[in-house]
Design a protein around this motif. Structure first.
Motif, short mmCIF file in Angstrom:
data_model
loop_
_atom_site.label_atom_id
_atom_site.label_comp_id
_atom_site.label_asym_id
_atom_site.label_seq_id
_atom_site.Cartn_x
_atom_site.Cartn_y
_atom_site.Cartn_z
N SER A 122 0.82 -1.22 0.00
CA SER A 122 0.00 0.00 0.00
C SER A 122 0.86 1.27 0.00
O SER A 122 0.33 2.37 -0.14
N LEU A 123 2.17 1.11 0.14
CA LEU A 123 3.07 2.27 0.12
C LEU A 123 3.11 2.88 -1.27
O LEU A 123 2.89 2.19 -2.27
N GLN A 151 8.56 4.33 -2.51
CA GLN A 151 8.81 3.84 -1.16
C GLN A 151 8.72 2.32 -1.13
O GLN A 151 9.51 1.64 -0.47
N ARG A 152 7.73 1.79 -1.83
CA ARG A 152 7.56 0.33 -1.88
C ARG A 152 8.79 -0.34 -2.49
O ARG A 152 9.29 -1.33 -1.96
N ARG A 184 10.44 7.51 5.80
CA ARG A 184 8.99 7.75 5.66
C ARG A 184 8.24 6.43 5.49
O ARG A 184 7.16 6.24 6.06
N ALA A 185 8.82 5.53 4.71
CA ALA A 185 8.17 4.24 4.46
C ALA A 185 8.07 3.43 5.75
O ALA A 185 7.00 2.89 6.08
N THR A 225 5.53 4.81 8.18
CA THR A 225 4.18 4.41 7.78
C THR A 225 3.90 2.97 8.18
O THR A 225 2.83 2.65 8.72
N LEU A 226 4.86 2.09 7.92
CA LEU A 226 4.69 0.68 8.26
C LEU A 226 4.59 0.49 9.77
O LEU A 226 3.83 -0.37 10.24
N GLU A 270 1.06 1.32 10.61
CA GLU A 270 0.14 0.32 10.05
C GLU A 270 0.21 -1.01 10.78
O GLU A 270 -0.79 -1.71 10.93
#
Length: 204
Positions: free
Chosen positions: A138-139, A143-144, A177-178, A181-182, A185
């Motif tokens: 979902s990144l 970033q993914r 940042r990634a 976010t993880l 999540e």
């Protein structure tokens, strides 16, 4: 003594197609798995992997070992995947994130490996792996890609920066940042494990 990837590619450049077959067998599955996590479509991942190897072979005459072979190959793969996503050529299947890529073994996350896991433990492990895959997929695409190259391909910052065409400092900001976010999540996964660990301490 086994030849390095660079030596194999130099042999391909010299006209030895059997060396290209060795590279293809070595990297086909990791490449398909990487592309699958980027484009989230198994058929698209297969098509893109075939295109990557085709481009590698076509460029054999101009190959110069200025970087690792994997850096060159994954840069081609990443650019093709980004172009595919932006052009919308491949339909992304939401259900596909719940399964492992073919030929890929799942890695337990936040768990200690059990030689004889029960069915319940195995189901929990699969559920956690699926949640982690969903979070990663979902990144935003760049970033993914950075997380996949860093965690799944275990590449260093310099190599990933070359693949993504950015500076190491920009890459570190991207990964920060990634992972932030993880972290948010995946907090529901981490908290129960922390509580369980605290409860199991002596004196508790």
């Amino acid at each position: 003594m086994a030849r390095s990837d660079v030596q194999l590619m130099l042999d391909v450049k010299s006209g030895d197609d059997s060396s290209f077959e060795l590279l293809l067998r070595k990297y086909r599955t990791p490449l398909v798995n990487f592309l699958y996590r980027l484009v989230r479509d198994s058929a698209a991942a297969e098509d893109l992997a075939q295109e990557v190897f085709l481009r590698v072979y076509r460029a054999r005459g101009q190959y110069m070992p200025t970087a690792k072979f994997t850096t060159w190959m994954f840069r081609i793969a990443t650019n093709l995947a980004f172009n595919s996503l932006r052009d919308g050529r491949h339909r992304q299947l939401e259900v596909s994130v719940d399964r492992a890529s073919d030929g890929e073994s799942e890695q337990p996350v936040l768990e200690v490996a059990d030689r004889h896991p029960s069915i319940e433990v195995e189901l929990m492990r699969r559920d956690r792996a699926a949640l982690i895959r969903r979070a990663v997929e979902s990144l935003p695409e760049k970033q993914r890609a950075a997380v996949l190259l860093h965690k799944y391909q275990e590449m260093d910052y310099d190599e990933i920066a070359r693949i993504l065409g950015c500076s190491e400092s920009a890459l570190k900001s991207l990964l920060f940042r990634a992972y932030e976010t993880l972290r948010v999540e995946l907090a529901p996964l981490v908290e129960p494990a922390r509580v369980q660990a605290q409860a199991s301490r002596p004196g508790k």
